[in-house]
Design an enzyme around this catalytic site. Structure first.
Site, mmCIF file in Angstrom:
data_model
loop_
_atom_site.group_PDB
_atom_site.id
_atom_site.type_symbol
_atom_site.label_atom_id
_atom_site.label_comp_id
_atom_site.label_asym_id
_atom_site.label_seq_id
_atom_site.Cartn_x
_atom_site.Cartn_y
_atom_site.Cartn_z
ATOM 1 N N GLY A 211 0.830 -1.202 0.000
ATOM 2 C CA GLY A 211 0.000 0.000 0.000
ATOM 3 C C GLY A 211 0.858 1.244 0.000
ATOM 4 O O GLY A 211 2.060 1.184 -0.267
ATOM 5 N N ASN A 212 0.259 2.381 0.270
ATOM 6 C CA ASN A 212 1.021 3.620 0.412
ATOM 7 C C ASN A 212 0.382 4.466 1.513
ATOM 8 O O ASN A 212 -0.674 4.116 2.035
ATOM 9 C CB ASN A 212 1.113 4.367 -0.925
ATOM 10 C CG ASN A 212 -0.240 4.780 -1.444
ATOM 11 O OD1 ASN A 212 -0.909 5.627 -0.873
ATOM 12 N ND2 ASN A 212 -0.679 4.140 -2.530
ATOM 13 N N ALA A 213 1.036 5.561 1.841
ATOM 14 C CA ALA A 213 0.650 6.316 3.043
ATOM 15 C C ALA A 213 -0.456 7.344 2.809
ATOM 16 O O ALA A 213 -0.752 8.135 3.706
ATOM 17 C CB ALA A 213 1.886 7.007 3.613
#
Ligand code: CTP
Length: 407
Positions: A211-213
Site C-alpha cells: 500500500g502507500n501512506a
C-alpha cells in the site's frame, strides 16, 4: 481565535452538537451556545454552559446585562446552527425574531451555516425546500443532510452530518471570504463531479498487500467542498479510514484495477474528475492463492507488472467539456524545477489541470495543511497554501474557470 455562535434547535440530534462544541472549543475558538427553548428539552442549559464555559440563554429577556441579544450576532465571526430543524429553517426564512437564536440570525453580518436534521418527509417537503432555497438566495450556507438511519426505523436524507464534517465545513469558511463567496454562489450546481481519494492496496496473497501512506484527507476535502458548492458528488474511496463527508455517493475500491474500473465507468456521466487518490504504479504479476510461507532462510522475489495509468486513460478518453485534474507530489530542487517536472507530467498525462506539491521537505500524507501550485497547459493558475479544505476550494475555482473556457 474566532467568535463562533453555535445555535442549537430542538431536535434529537442536539446531543451531537455537544461534540461540535467540544471540537470548536478545542481548536481555540470562543463559542457561545444559543439553544432554542425546545432544544433544552433534549440537552439542558447546564451542559451547554459547562462545555462552553459561557452563560447560556434562550430568550432575549434572560440575563439582560450579560447576554445582550444584538451584540451576540453583531460580534460573531461565524454562526453555525446544528441541528437546524424544519421549524428553525422556517422561522429564519420568514425573518421571525421570537427567541434569542432568531434574533442572533437577524443581527449577524458574518457567514451563517445551517446544518439541517429532521425526518426525511420534513426535509423533502416543498415548504422546507422553499425555505432552504430562500435562505441560500440570501447567502446563508445550508449543508446537505446526511443519508442513513434516522431516530426511528426510517432511513433517508435528514440525518445530521457527523460533527467532524460540520466542523470541517465551519472552519473552511471561517475568515476565508473567497471560500464563503464560492459556497454562497453554489457554482457547481447541476454538475456531477467524481473524486478519487486514498491509497490502493495491491494483494501479494490473501492476507498481505502493498500500500502507500495516502490518508485520503485531500480527496475528502475536495468531495466535501464540491458538495457545499452544489455539486452531485461521487467519492471513490480507496482504503480510507477517515469519516467520509455527508451528501456524497461513496464507492469503495481496494486495488488500482478496481479504482480504474470504477473511474472509467463513472467518466461517462461526469462533468469533472479529480484524481486525488494515490494508485500503485505496479502490482504483483501473480498474487499467491494461499498465504505465502517462509521457505527455509531464503528471501522472497515478487515479480510486478505495471497497472493502468488511470489519469492518463481518463484524459485520453474524455469528452471535450469534461475537466480532468491530476495530482503530482514531486521531489524538486526549487519552484522552477517543480514547474518543469509538472509541465512534463501534465503533458504526459493529458489532463487539464495538475496540482503540484514539492515533497522534498517531507511528505504531506495525513497532515491538515498543504502548499500547492495548480498548473494548466499555459502555466501557473494559482499557488495556494493552507488547510486541505482551503486548497480544495482553490482547485474547484480552477475547475470552474477551466470549464468556462471549454464552453
Ligand atoms: N495516477 C493514476 N494511475 C496510476 C498512477 C498515478 O491515475 N497508476 C494518477 C494519480 O492519481 C495522480 C497522477 O496520476 O493524480 C500523478 O501521479 P504520479 O504518481 O505522480 O504519476 P506517475 O505517472 O506515477 O509519475 P512518476 O513516474 O513521477 O511516479
Amino acid at each position: 481565535m474566532s467568535r463562533i455562535v453555535l445555535g442549537v434547535a430542538g431536535g434529537i440530534a442536539a446531543y451531537k452538537a455537544c461534540e461540535v462544541l467540544r471540537r470548536l472549543s478545542e481548536s481555540g475558538h470562543e463559542v457561545t451556545v444559543v439553544p432554542t427553548p425546545n432544544a433544552l428539552e433534549f440537552v439542558g442549559a447546564t451542559t451547554w454552559a459547562a462545555l462552553s464555559g459561557r452563560a447560556v440563554a434562550t430568550s432575549v429577556f434572560e440575563n439582560i446585562t450579560e447576554v445582550p441579544h444584538v451584540r451576540i450576532g453583531q460580534q460573531a465571526d461565524l454562526v453555525v446552527v446544528a441541528p437546524a430543524t424544519a421549524d428553525l429553517l422556517a422561522r429564519a426564512a420568514t425573518g421571525r425574531a421570537d427567541d434569542l437564536l432568531t434574533n442572533v440570525l437577524l443581527t449577524a453580518t458574518c457567514p451563517v451555516l445551517m446544518v439541517p436534521a429532521m425526518h426525511t418527509e420534513m426535509w423533502l417537503h416543498p415548504a422546507t425546500q422553499a425555505n432552504v432555497a430562500t435562505l441560500r438566495e440570501r447567502g446563508v450556507l445550508v449543508m446537505e443532510p446526511a443519508s442513513g438511519r434516522l431516530t426511528g426505523a426510517d432511513t433517508g436524507p435528514g440525518r445530521l452530518p457527523e460533527p467532524v464534517d460540520i466542523v470541517a465545513v465551519a472552519t473552511s469558511v471561517l475568515g476565508d471570504e473567497r471560500t464563503a463567496d464560492a459556497v454562497r454562489a453554489r457554482d457547481l450546481t447541476g454538475r456531477h463531479v467524481v473524486v478519487s481519494a486514498g491509497g490502493t492496496h495491491e494483494a501479494l496473497d490473501p492476507v498481505r498487500f502493498l500500500g502507500n501512506a495516502s490518508s485520503g484527507l485531500q480527496g475528502i476535502a475536495l468531495a466535501r467542498a464540491a458538495s457545499l458548492r452544489g455539486a452531485r458528488v461521487t467519492l471513490v474511496a480507496a482504503n480510507v479510514s477517515l469519516p467520509l463527508p455527508s451528501g456524497c455517493t461513496v464507492r469503495t475500491v481496494r486495488s488500482t484495477a478496481e479504482l480504474a474500473e470504477a473511474m472509467l465507468e463513472l467518466q461517462a456521466d461526469a462533468d469533472a474528475i479529480v484524481m486525488a487518490a494515490a494508485p500503485a504504479d505496479f502490482t504483483p504479476e501473480a498474487p499467491a492463492d494461499g498465504k505465502i510461507k517462509k521457505d527455509g532462510d531464503g528471501g522472497l522475489t515478487v515479480s510486478f507488472k505495471q497497472t493502468t495509468d488511470v489519469l492518463k486513460t481518463l484524459s485520453h478518453a474524455r469528452p471535450r467539456e469534461q475537466v480532468i485534474v491530476g495530482f503530482a507530489a514531486e521531489t524538486a530542487a526549487d519552484e522552477a524545477d517543480l514547474l518543469r517536472l509538472g509541465r512534463a507530467k501534465l503533458e504526459r498525462k493529458g489532463c487539464d489541470l495538475l496540482v503540484l506539491n514539492n515533497v522534498s521537505g517531507g511528505a504531506v500524507f495525513g497532515e491538515p495543511d498543504n502548499t500547492v501550485t495548480i498548473i494548466d497547459a499555459t502555466g501557473v493558475v494559482e499557488a495556494a497554501a493552507g488547510s486541505k479544505s482551503a486548497i480544495a476550494h482553490r482547485i474547484w475555482d480552477a475547475v470552474v474557470a477551466a470549464g468556462q473556457e471549454k464552453k
